[in-house]
Enzyme design. Sequence first.
Site, mmCIF file in Angstrom:
data_model
loop_
_atom_site.group_PDB
_atom_site.id
_atom_site.type_symbol
_atom_site.label_atom_id
_atom_site.label_comp_id
_atom_site.label_asym_id
_atom_site.label_seq_id
_atom_site.Cartn_x
_atom_site.Cartn_y
_atom_site.Cartn_z
ATOM 1 N N ARG A 1 14.187 -12.047 -48.927
ATOM 2 C CA ARG A 1 13.353 -11.433 -49.965
ATOM 3 C C ARG A 1 12.092 -10.770 -49.415
ATOM 4 O O ARG A 1 11.778 -9.627 -49.736
ATOM 5 C CB ARG A 1 12.915 -12.483 -50.999
ATOM 6 C CG ARG A 1 13.868 -12.703 -52.112
ATOM 7 C CD ARG A 1 13.820 -14.146 -52.521
ATOM 8 N NE ARG A 1 14.319 -14.943 -51.407
ATOM 9 C CZ ARG A 1 15.611 -15.184 -51.196
ATOM 10 N NH1 ARG A 1 16.490 -14.756 -52.051
ATOM 11 N NH2 ARG A 1 16.013 -15.861 -50.137
ATOM 12 N N THR A 2 11.348 -11.519 -48.616
ATOM 13 C CA THR A 2 10.024 -11.011 -48.242
ATOM 14 C C THR A 2 10.156 -9.764 -47.378
ATOM 15 O O THR A 2 9.509 -8.745 -47.632
ATOM 16 C CB THR A 2 9.232 -12.112 -47.507
ATOM 17 O OG1 THR A 2 9.304 -13.301 -48.289
ATOM 18 C CG2 THR A 2 7.790 -11.713 -47.316
ATOM 19 N N ARG B 1 5.789 -12.541 -40.441
ATOM 20 C CA ARG B 1 6.096 -13.956 -40.721
ATOM 21 C C ARG B 1 6.243 -14.665 -39.384
ATOM 22 O O ARG B 1 6.844 -14.137 -38.445
ATOM 23 C CB ARG B 1 7.408 -14.080 -41.506
ATOM 24 C CG ARG B 1 7.858 -15.514 -41.638
ATOM 25 C CD ARG B 1 9.010 -15.676 -42.582
ATOM 26 N NE ARG B 1 8.600 -15.458 -43.954
ATOM 27 C CZ ARG B 1 9.397 -15.650 -45.017
ATOM 28 N NH1 ARG B 1 10.647 -16.046 -44.829
ATOM 29 N NH2 ARG B 1 8.954 -15.444 -46.233
ATOM 30 N N LYS C 1 10.861 -13.057 -24.167
ATOM 31 C CA LYS C 1 10.582 -12.981 -22.715
ATOM 32 C C LYS C 1 9.244 -13.622 -22.389
ATOM 33 O O LYS C 1 8.776 -13.540 -21.254
ATOM 34 C CB LYS C 1 10.540 -11.517 -22.274
ATOM 35 C CG LYS C 1 11.801 -10.739 -22.539
ATOM 36 C CD LYS C 1 11.569 -9.264 -22.157
ATOM 37 C CE LYS C 1 12.525 -8.356 -22.887
ATOM 38 N NZ LYS C 1 12.048 -6.979 -22.895
ATOM 39 N N HIS D 1 1.581 -18.526 -47.965
ATOM 40 C CA HIS D 1 2.495 -17.403 -48.245
ATOM 41 C C HIS D 1 1.869 -16.606 -49.388
ATOM 42 O O HIS D 1 2.358 -16.605 -50.521
ATOM 43 C CB HIS D 1 3.867 -17.966 -48.623
ATOM 44 C CG HIS D 1 4.995 -16.977 -48.603
ATOM 45 N ND1 HIS D 1 4.815 -15.612 -48.437
ATOM 46 C CD2 HIS D 1 6.339 -17.153 -48.737
ATOM 47 C CE1 HIS D 1 5.996 -15.023 -48.462
ATOM 48 N NE2 HIS D 1 6.940 -15.929 -48.648
HETATM 49 N N1 CP Z 1 10.625 -16.494 -51.027
HETATM 50 C C1 CP Z 1 10.782 -16.116 -49.746
HETATM 51 O O1 CP Z 1 9.828 -16.100 -48.965
HETATM 52 O O2 CP Z 1 12.074 -15.802 -49.439
HETATM 53 P P1 CP Z 1 12.568 -15.327 -48.000
HETATM 54 O O3 CP Z 1 12.409 -16.508 -47.069
HETATM 55 O O4 CP Z 1 13.999 -14.924 -48.189
HETATM 56 O O5 CP Z 1 11.694 -14.210 -47.564
#
Ligand code: CP
Length: 380
Positions: free
Chosen positions: A51-52, A101, A80, A129
């Site tokens: 999603r993100t 992320r 590396k 998040h």
């Molecule tokens: N909700 C969320 O962060 O989903 P993903 O891990 O798929 O990005």
Amino acid sequence: MRDLIGIEDFSKEEIDELIEVSKDIMDNKAKYSEMCKGKILATLFFEPSTRTRLSFESAMLSLGGNVLGFSNANSSSTSKGESLADTITVVSGYSDIIAMRHPMEGAPLVASSKSKVPIINAGDGGHNHPTQTLLDLLTISKEKGHLDNLVVGMCGDLKYGRTVHSLVTALTRYENIKFVFISPDELSMPDYIKEMLDQKGYEYIETNDLEDSIPDLDILYMTRIQRERFSDLSVYERLKDVYILDKSKLKNAKEDLSILHPLPRVNEISVDVDDDERRAAYFRQAENGRYMRMAIILKLLNEQSLKSEKEKSGEVISIDSLKCPNERCITSVERGIKQLVSKCEDGKLRCKYCEHEIWNENDEKTLKVYIQPEKCYNKV
Ligand code: CP
């Protein structure tokens, strides 16, 4: 500095504005379709995501911009041995904005200290998040029509669940929110979140019982028990099926309960709940992510000039004898990071990167002399 590292980087007014812009984008897509023409978003995902990452990419493409990046640390030079700081220094020369992320807590703050372009935290370990939180707030606003006067239940892994940490923090900007934290004892809400609620005067209760809690709730925010956060997999095996929301458990729920989940789900929401069109809001929530991330990109790009004008070498509180004890903190793996410390209102000292309590029993005198709260928020 217009990065988005934690939800506290935006004021309540800015959050409300982002929600309104997201709604306007949904209603007037064509108006926004060329607003980022010529701009490049880099998506650096050192941890898996559906999603993100894809909603960020969809957001930038919907704004007329372009995207580049990687979806796996193994396909980058991290494999590396390249440091995060070097990766960010290089990629910020290839892009206008970066969404990242990372599995280590506090990694986006390190990135922001090296980047020439805005950094968006798209999830850092079990810590924060914030873009998920913004889309959660958009979803609550759309589903309920307001963000005040709510009883909000959060269920599952509240210890490592970064989405719930950011969401609780954000909801304390709003009036008369009561929290019900539903988790096994091993996965309860971290102390620093509960201390923050105590300080701000927000009510919360902690319980192990999902079914008993449901009738009082306006929002039920389910979360996954995250296998990847457990160092002892036998504990995961014991806890993984502890909460399964199915149709039968909703028999005493409010008619207008909204069930949210950041997704992905495993089995904590049974598929029979998906048919409850009104209450099952989690797929609408995921779609809202695209529009909220469009609003976030627009806001940060429009305010980028602030960052380039800003002095990036603010005073650093760095005490050589201190080290964050959290093994999940970015300071435990990244070379050459100065340990920054925040002094909280309750007088506790916390790592600036991951917010874990930090101390040095043998060096109290040094702490008293050098820790000055107003300086702790400066970046390297
Ligand atoms: N909700 C969320 O962060 O989903 P993903 O891990 O798929 O990005």
